[in-house]
Design a protein around this motif. Structure first.
Motif, PDB file in Angstrom:
ATOM      1  N   ARG A 148    -107.384 -13.322  11.054  1.00 16.58           N
ATOM      2  CA  ARG A 148    -106.738 -13.528  10.578  1.00 16.58           C
ATOM      3  C   ARG A 148    -105.497 -12.820   9.589  1.00 16.58           C
ATOM      4  O   ARG A 148    -105.895 -11.863   9.214  1.00 16.58           O
ATOM      5  CB  ARG A 148    -107.645 -13.772   9.152  1.00 16.58           C
ATOM      6  CG  ARG A 148    -108.753 -14.321  10.284  1.00 16.58           C
ATOM      7  CD  ARG A 148    -109.539 -15.837   8.470  1.00 16.58           C
ATOM      8  NE  ARG A 148    -109.780 -16.364   7.556  1.00 16.58           N
ATOM      9  CZ  ARG A 148    -109.077 -16.878   6.393  1.00 16.58           C
ATOM     10  NH1 ARG A 148    -109.560 -15.343   6.139  1.00 16.58           N
ATOM     11  NH2 ARG A 148    -109.301 -17.064   5.502  1.00 16.58           N
ATOM     12  N   GLY A 149    -104.690 -13.061   9.674  1.00 16.57           N
ATOM     13  CA  GLY A 149    -103.417 -12.447   8.739  1.00 16.57           C
ATOM     14  C   GLY A 149    -103.207 -12.650   7.703  1.00 16.57           C
ATOM     15  O   GLY A 149    -104.122 -13.579   6.756  1.00 16.57           O
ATOM     16  N   ALA A 150    -102.267 -12.321   6.747  1.00 12.77           N
ATOM     17  CA  ALA A 150    -102.426 -11.749   5.585  1.00 12.77           C
ATOM     18  C   ALA A 150    -102.112 -13.249   4.557  1.00 12.77           C
ATOM     19  O   ALA A 150    -102.634 -13.667   3.936  1.00 12.77           O
ATOM     20  CB  ALA A 150    -101.013 -10.901   5.409  1.00 12.77           C
ATOM     21  N   LEU A 172    -104.585 -20.295  17.317  1.00 11.53           N
ATOM     22  CA  LEU A 172    -103.732 -19.899  17.887  1.00 11.53           C
ATOM     23  C   LEU A 172    -104.103 -19.023  18.773  1.00 11.53           C
ATOM     24  O   LEU A 172    -103.692 -19.194  20.146  1.00 11.53           O
ATOM     25  CB  LEU A 172    -103.001 -18.490  17.279  1.00 11.53           C
ATOM     26  CG  LEU A 172    -102.312 -19.660  15.663  1.00 11.53           C
ATOM     27  CD1 LEU A 172    -101.110 -18.361  15.041  1.00 11.53           C
ATOM     28  CD2 LEU A 172    -101.489 -20.556  16.128  1.00 11.53           C
ATOM     29  N   ALA A 173    -105.047 -19.057  19.256  1.00 12.76           N
ATOM     30  CA  ALA A 173    -105.783 -17.586  20.200  1.00 12.76           C
ATOM     31  C   ALA A 173    -105.725 -18.685  21.520  1.00 12.76           C
ATOM     32  O   ALA A 173    -106.071 -19.090  22.984  1.00 12.76           O
ATOM     33  CB  ALA A 173    -106.707 -16.809  20.488  1.00 12.76           C
ATOM     34  N   ILE A 174    -106.661 -19.888  20.913  1.00  9.83           N
ATOM     35  CA  ILE A 174    -107.003 -21.178  21.556  1.00  9.83           C
ATOM     36  C   ILE A 174    -105.455 -21.984  23.009  1.00  9.83           C
ATOM     37  O   ILE A 174    -105.080 -22.354  23.890  1.00  9.83           O
ATOM     38  CB  ILE A 174    -107.553 -22.268  21.462  1.00  9.83           C
ATOM     39  CG1 ILE A 174    -109.088 -22.068  21.094  1.00  9.83           C
ATOM     40  CG2 ILE A 174    -107.752 -23.108  22.247  1.00  9.83           C
ATOM     41  CD1 ILE A 174    -109.524 -22.589  20.383  1.00  9.83           C
ATOM     42  N   ASP A 214     -98.381  -8.407  10.697  1.00  7.59           N
ATOM     43  CA  ASP A 214     -99.207  -9.609  11.836  1.00  7.59           C
ATOM     44  C   ASP A 214     -99.136 -10.236  13.132  1.00  7.59           C
ATOM     45  O   ASP A 214     -99.843 -10.570  14.192  1.00  7.59           O
ATOM     46  CB  ASP A 214     -99.131 -10.955  11.157  1.00  7.59           C
ATOM     47  CG  ASP A 214    -100.156 -10.864   9.578  1.00  7.59           C
ATOM     48  OD1 ASP A 214    -101.077  -9.920   9.863  1.00  7.59           O
ATOM     49  OD2 ASP A 214    -100.095 -11.676   8.230  1.00  7.59           O
ATOM     50  N   LEU A 215     -97.811 -10.346  13.675  1.00  8.88           N
ATOM     51  CA  LEU A 215     -97.176 -10.399  14.586  1.00  8.88           C
ATOM     52  C   LEU A 215     -97.812  -9.814  16.151  1.00  8.88           C
ATOM     53  O   LEU A 215     -97.605 -11.009  16.312  1.00  8.88           O
ATOM     54  CB  LEU A 215     -95.774 -10.238  14.433  1.00  8.88           C
ATOM     55  CG  LEU A 215     -94.696 -11.124  13.742  1.00  8.88           C
ATOM     56  CD1 LEU A 215     -93.062 -10.297  14.038  1.00  8.88           C
ATOM     57  CD2 LEU A 215     -94.335 -12.699  14.703  1.00  8.88           C
ATOM     58  N   PRO A 216     -97.721  -8.510  15.733  1.00 10.65           N
ATOM     59  CA  PRO A 216     -98.682  -7.767  17.242  1.00 10.65           C
ATOM     60  C   PRO A 216     -99.882  -8.357  17.427  1.00 10.65           C
ATOM     61  O   PRO A 216    -100.479  -8.637  18.700  1.00 10.65           O
ATOM     62  CB  PRO A 216     -98.650  -6.332  16.825  1.00 10.65           C
ATOM     63  CG  PRO A 216     -97.589  -5.910  15.847  1.00 10.65           C
ATOM     64  CD  PRO A 216     -97.710  -7.197  15.104  1.00 10.65           C
ATOM     65  N   ARG A 217    -100.583  -9.061  16.481  1.00 10.36           N
ATOM     66  CA  ARG A 217    -102.152  -9.623  16.696  1.00 10.36           C
ATOM     67  C   ARG A 217    -102.032 -11.585  16.351  1.00 10.36           C
ATOM     68  O   ARG A 217    -103.250 -11.376  16.160  1.00 10.36           O
ATOM     69  CB  ARG A 217    -102.584  -8.836  15.883  1.00 10.36           C
ATOM     70  CG  ARG A 217    -102.692  -7.039  16.085  1.00 10.36           C
ATOM     71  CD  ARG A 217    -104.060  -6.549  14.907  1.00 10.36           C
ATOM     72  NE  ARG A 217    -105.517  -6.871  15.601  1.00 10.36           N
ATOM     73  CZ  ARG A 217    -106.290  -7.381  14.558  1.00 10.36           C
ATOM     74  NH1 ARG A 217    -106.277  -6.128  13.823  1.00 10.36           N
ATOM     75  NH2 ARG A 217    -107.761  -7.558  15.019  1.00 10.36           N
ATOM     76  N   LEU A 218    -101.368 -11.892  15.964  1.00  7.68           N
ATOM     77  CA  LEU A 218    -101.206 -12.946  15.372  1.00  7.68           C
ATOM     78  C   LEU A 218    -101.975 -14.030  16.953  1.00  7.68           C
ATOM     79  O   LEU A 218    -102.571 -14.873  15.802  1.00  7.68           O
ATOM     80  CB  LEU A 218     -99.732 -13.798  15.678  1.00  7.68           C
ATOM     81  CG  LEU A 218     -99.814 -14.747  14.538  1.00  7.68           C
ATOM     82  CD1 LEU A 218     -99.856 -14.573  13.453  1.00  7.68           C
ATOM     83  CD2 LEU A 218     -98.656 -15.626  15.097  1.00  7.68           C
ATOM     84  N   PHE A 219    -101.662 -13.602  17.998  1.00  7.29           N
ATOM     85  CA  PHE A 219    -103.024 -14.570  18.319  1.00  7.29           C
ATOM     86  C   PHE A 219    -104.450 -13.802  19.056  1.00  7.29           C
ATOM     87  O   PHE A 219    -104.932 -14.617  20.072  1.00  7.29           O
ATOM     88  CB  PHE A 219    -101.933 -14.688  20.737  1.00  7.29           C
ATOM     89  CG  PHE A 219    -100.524 -15.443  19.427  1.00  7.29           C
ATOM     90  CD1 PHE A 219    -100.468 -17.204  19.848  1.00  7.29           C
ATOM     91  CD2 PHE A 219     -99.344 -14.808  19.516  1.00  7.29           C
ATOM     92  CE1 PHE A 219     -99.477 -17.032  19.110  1.00  7.29           C
ATOM     93  CE2 PHE A 219     -97.992 -15.117  19.652  1.00  7.29           C
ATOM     94  CZ  PHE A 219     -98.636 -16.776  19.371  1.00  7.29           C
ATOM     95  N   ASP A 220    -104.610 -12.686  18.289  1.00 13.93           N
ATOM     96  CA  ASP A 220    -105.942 -12.606  18.631  1.00 13.93           C
ATOM     97  C   ASP A 220    -106.871 -13.360  18.174  1.00 13.93           C
ATOM     98  O   ASP A 220    -106.847 -13.388  17.218  1.00 13.93           O
ATOM     99  CB  ASP A 220    -106.203 -10.738  18.064  1.00 13.93           C
ATOM    100  CG  ASP A 220    -105.347  -9.784  19.050  1.00 13.93           C
ATOM    101  OD1 ASP A 220    -104.281 -10.077  19.827  1.00 13.93           O
ATOM    102  OD2 ASP A 220    -105.151  -8.859  18.178  1.00 13.93           O
TER     103      ASP A 220
END
Length: 390
Positions: free
Chosen positions: A340-342, A353-355, A330-336
Motif C-alpha cells: 500500500r503506497g503513500a 494491482l498485483a492480480i 512507490d513505483l518500483p513496488r506498485l505491483f507487489d
C-alpha cells in the motif's frame, strides 16, 4: 587444489610437440649414423677385395692390417695426391630427414587428434548434462572429471543440482502459501455469511453501516482465493481473438456505478477494432482493477481516460487518471502483493494491482506504471501479436 589453466595446457602441448620433434631428430641422426657406418664398411670391404684380387701376394698383409686395426684416420697418401671423397648421394639423407619430419609431424598430429577427441567427448557429456537439467531428468555421472572441460561439466552439474533443489523448495513454499491463502479465503466465508444474515435482519441504519465492511471482506476473500488459484496454477486461461476496445468498454461499464458515486467521469474514446489475443473474462477483470485504481485516485469532477492504440509491434491501452500521480518511492513496488503506497485509498488491501499484473502477464501482456507529464498516474498495457503462443 589448484587446477591447470588453459595456458598451462598450451605449454604442455608445446613441450610435447617439441619433445616429439627432438625424438624424431635423434632417430634421424641414429639412422644417418648407421647408414654412414655401413657405407664406410662397404667402401673399405670393396677396396680390400679389389686390392687382394689385383695383388694376391699381399693378401695376408692386407688381412693382418685389417685385423689389427690401429691405423689413425686422417689425411694420407690419397689426400697427398689430391684425391677427395665423392659427395654422398642425397637420397638416403633426404629420406632419413623426411622420415624424421613425418614421424615428428605424425606424433604431433596424433597428440592434437587425441586432445580434440577428448575435448569433443567432454563437450558431449556437458551437453547431455545440460539437456538432462533442462528436462528435469537425473544428471549423468561424470565419466572423466579430468581436464578443463571435464571440471567445467562437474561444476555445472553441481550448480544445476543446487538450483534444482532451490527451485523445488521454492515451488513447495509457493504451494504451501497458495494452500494457506485458499484456507484463509474459505475460512472467511462462514463468518461473512453469518454477518450478512445478521445485517439483513438489522435495522436500516445499522445495516447501512455494516454493509461496506462486509463488502470489503467479501472482496478480500475473493482476491485471496484468486491469488491462491494463480499460485497453484489452477486458474485456467483461455486466450482467444478479441477486440481491445470492446474489452475496455466492458470493464468501464462494470465500474460505471462506482465512478458515478465518486463523481468521476470514465472516458473511453471510440476506436476502430484492435485485435488482441486474450482471455476475455479475466482480461476484463484485470482492466477493472486498473480503472478502479484510477477512479479512487481522481478528485471529484475529474476523469479517467482510457485510450486504445494499435501499432506495428503491439496494441496499447493507456489508462490515465487526474490525481496526484504515483510517489516515486512507490513505483518500483506498485505491483507487489499487499503493498500500500503513500496515496493508497482507504480500505485498500494492496492486492488489486498485483492480480491485474498476474492476469495480464500470464497472457503475454506487459503492464507498467508511470506518471504523466501533465499530472496523474498512467497504466500502460501492451498486447503483443502472437502471444500467448499455444
Amino acid at each position: 587444489m589448484k587446477h591447470p589453466t588453459p595456458a598451462r595446457f598450451g605449454a604442455a602441448a608445446l613441450a610435447g610437440a617439441l619433445a616429439a620433434c627432438l625424438l624424431a631428430a635423434a632417430l634421424t641422426a641414429a639412422l644417418l649414423g648407421l647408414w654412414h657406418s655401413r657405407r664406410q664398411m662397404a667402401l673399405l670391404d670393396g677396396f680390400c677385395t679389389a686390392l687382394v684380387d689385383r695383388a694376391p701376394a699381399i693378401a695376408e698383409d692386407v688381412y693382418a692390417l685389417v685385423k689389427e686395426g690401429g691405423y689413425a684416420p686422417g689425411p694420407g697418401v690419397l689426400a697427398a695426391r689430391g684425391y677427395r671423397p665423392a659427395p654422398a648421394p642425397p637420397a638416403p639423407l633426404a629420406a632419413a630427414a623426411g622420415a624424421g619430419f613425418v614421424l615428428g609431424g605424425g606424433l604431433l598430429a596424433a597428440d592434437r587428434l587425441w586432445q580434440r577427441r577428448r575435448t569433443d567427448r567432454a563437450l558431449r557429456r556437458l551437453t547431455r548434462t545440460l539437456e538432462a537439467a533442462r528436462a528435469g531428468a537425473p544428471l549423468p555421472l561424470a565419466e572423466d572429471p579430468e581436464g578443463e572441460v571435464g571440471r567445467l561439466g562437474d561444476e555445472i552439474a553441481k550448480t544445476v543440482t543446487e538450483l534444482t533443489r532451490t527451485r523445488r523448495e521454492a515451488l513447495e513454499a509457493r504451494d504451501r502459501f497458495a494452500r494457506d491463502l485458499a484456507d484463509i479465503a474459505h475460512q472467511l466465508k462462514t463468518p461473512l455469511t453469518a454477518l450478512s444474515l445478521a445485517a439483513q435482519g438489522a435495522d436500516p441504519a445499522l445495516r447501512s453501516r455494516m454493509q461496506p465492511p462486509l463488502d470489503q471482506l467479501e472482496r478480500l476473500g475473493g482476491a485471496l482465493l484468486l491469488l491462491a488459484r494463480l499460485d497453484a496454477g489452477a486458474l485456467p486461461l483461455h486466450p482467444e481473438p478479441a477486440d481491445l476496445f470492446t474489452l475496455v468498454q466492458m470493464a468501464a461499464d462494470g465500474l460505471q456505478p462506482l465512478a458515478d458515486r465518486a463523481g468521476v467521469t470514465l472516458e473511453v474514446p471510440e476506436a476502430p477494432p484492435i485485435p488482441v489475443t486474450a482471455d476475455p473474462d479475466w482480461t476484463v477483470e484485470a482492466l477493472m482493477n486498473l480503472i478502479k485504481n484510477g477512479i479512487e485516485h481522481s478528485p471529484p469532477g475529474g476523469a479517467v481516460h482510457c485510450t486504445c492504440a494499435d501499432g506495428a509491434l503491439y496494441a496499447e491501452l493507456c489508462i490515465r487518471d487526474e490525481g496526484a500521480g504515483f510517489a516515486p518511492a512507490d513505483l518500483p513496488r506498485l505491483f507487489d502483493r499487499f503493498y500500500r503506497g503513500a496515496g493508497a485509498a482507504p480500505g485498500s488491501t494492496g492486492i488489486g494491482l498485483a492480480i491485474a499484473r498476474e492476469l495480464l502477464q500470464r497472457q503475454g501482456a506487459v503492464l507498467r506504471a508511470e506518471n504523466h507529464p501533465e499530472g496523474g498516474g498512467v497504466f500502460r498495457v501492451r498486447f503483443y501479436p502472437g502471444f500467448p503462443r499455444p
